[in-house]
Write an enzyme that holds these catalytic residues in place. Structure first.
Site, mmCIF file in Angstrom:
data_model
loop_
_atom_site.group_PDB
_atom_site.id
_atom_site.type_symbol
_atom_site.label_atom_id
_atom_site.label_comp_id
_atom_site.label_asym_id
_atom_site.label_seq_id
_atom_site.Cartn_x
_atom_site.Cartn_y
_atom_site.Cartn_z
ATOM 1 N N CYS A 170 -4.210 -0.999 -2.232
ATOM 2 C CA CYS A 170 -4.803 0.325 -2.385
ATOM 3 C C CYS A 170 -4.623 0.771 -3.832
ATOM 4 C CB CYS A 170 -4.211 1.335 -1.405
ATOM 5 S SG CYS A 170 -2.501 1.766 -1.670
ATOM 6 N N CYS B 234 0.873 -1.168 0.000
ATOM 7 C CA CYS B 234 0.000 0.000 0.000
ATOM 8 C C CYS B 234 0.916 1.225 0.000
ATOM 9 C CB CYS B 234 -0.899 -0.017 1.233
ATOM 10 S SG CYS B 234 -2.353 1.018 1.062
ATOM 11 N N CYS C 18 6.335 -0.120 -9.722
ATOM 12 C CA CYS C 18 6.880 -0.945 -8.659
ATOM 13 C C CYS C 18 8.323 -1.322 -8.967
ATOM 14 C CB CYS C 18 6.065 -2.228 -8.513
ATOM 15 S SG CYS C 18 4.394 -1.971 -7.904
#
Length: 164
Positions: free
Chosen positions: A88, A12, A96
């Site tokens: 989220c 998140c 990422c």
């Protein structure tokens, strides 16, 4: 069931509520077959106290939980992840790190209980609701026959589960 222990990372943005709830829940329900971790793209200074309260209320471990960066899990010495879930919407849209080992990924969005406004009772209710939603999704995940399903089918099932 196999002796393999699956590593799971929940991501998140702040790593203070949803991902922490998921980490503790998976470690509790996974009964040693799953080792869960959590991290954030922009971690907070501390875990939200209402997160810890909700976990304790439901009998899940709340000690040793901390808000941490996802960078800790993108190093060569980090545990190789089998699964990575964003919990989220903001983290799902961020770039990422490259995760070692090519883990299966999926987005499981949950409402952010820390954004709920109101008195303490309303806020506690939001944290408990999010914890119950996370618990239900993890229970479904744990019911999947992981050792009998091919990687592509599993990826599809986990992404579909995130749409529920």
């Amino acid at each position: 069931m196999s002796d393999k222990v699956y590593n799971v990372l929940f991501i998140c943005t702040g790593n203070s509520a949803r991902s922490i709830l998921a980490e503790s829940t998976m470690n509790h329900l996974g009964k040693g077959q799953f080792q869960a971790f959590s991290a954030g793209s922009f971690p907070k200074d501390a875990v939200n106290p209402l997160t810890l309260e909700a976990l304790r209320l439901h009998g899940y471990a709340s000690t040793n939980l901390r808000s941490k960066s996802w960078d800790e899990f993108a190093t060569p010495t980090a545990p190789a992840m089998d699964f990575i879930f964003t919990v989220c919407d903001k983290a799902a849209g961020e770039a990422c790190p490259a995760w070692p080992g090519q883990p299966i990924t999926a987005h499981w969005g949950f409402s952010d209980p820390s954004q709920v406004e109101g008195d303490d009772a309303v806020k506690r209710q939001a944290f408990n609701k999010t914890l119950m939603e996370i618990t239900n999704r993890i229970r479904i995940f744990l019911s999947l026959p992981l050792e009998k399903i091919d990687r592509m089918s599993l990826q599809h099932e986990l992404r579909k589960l995130g749409e529920q």
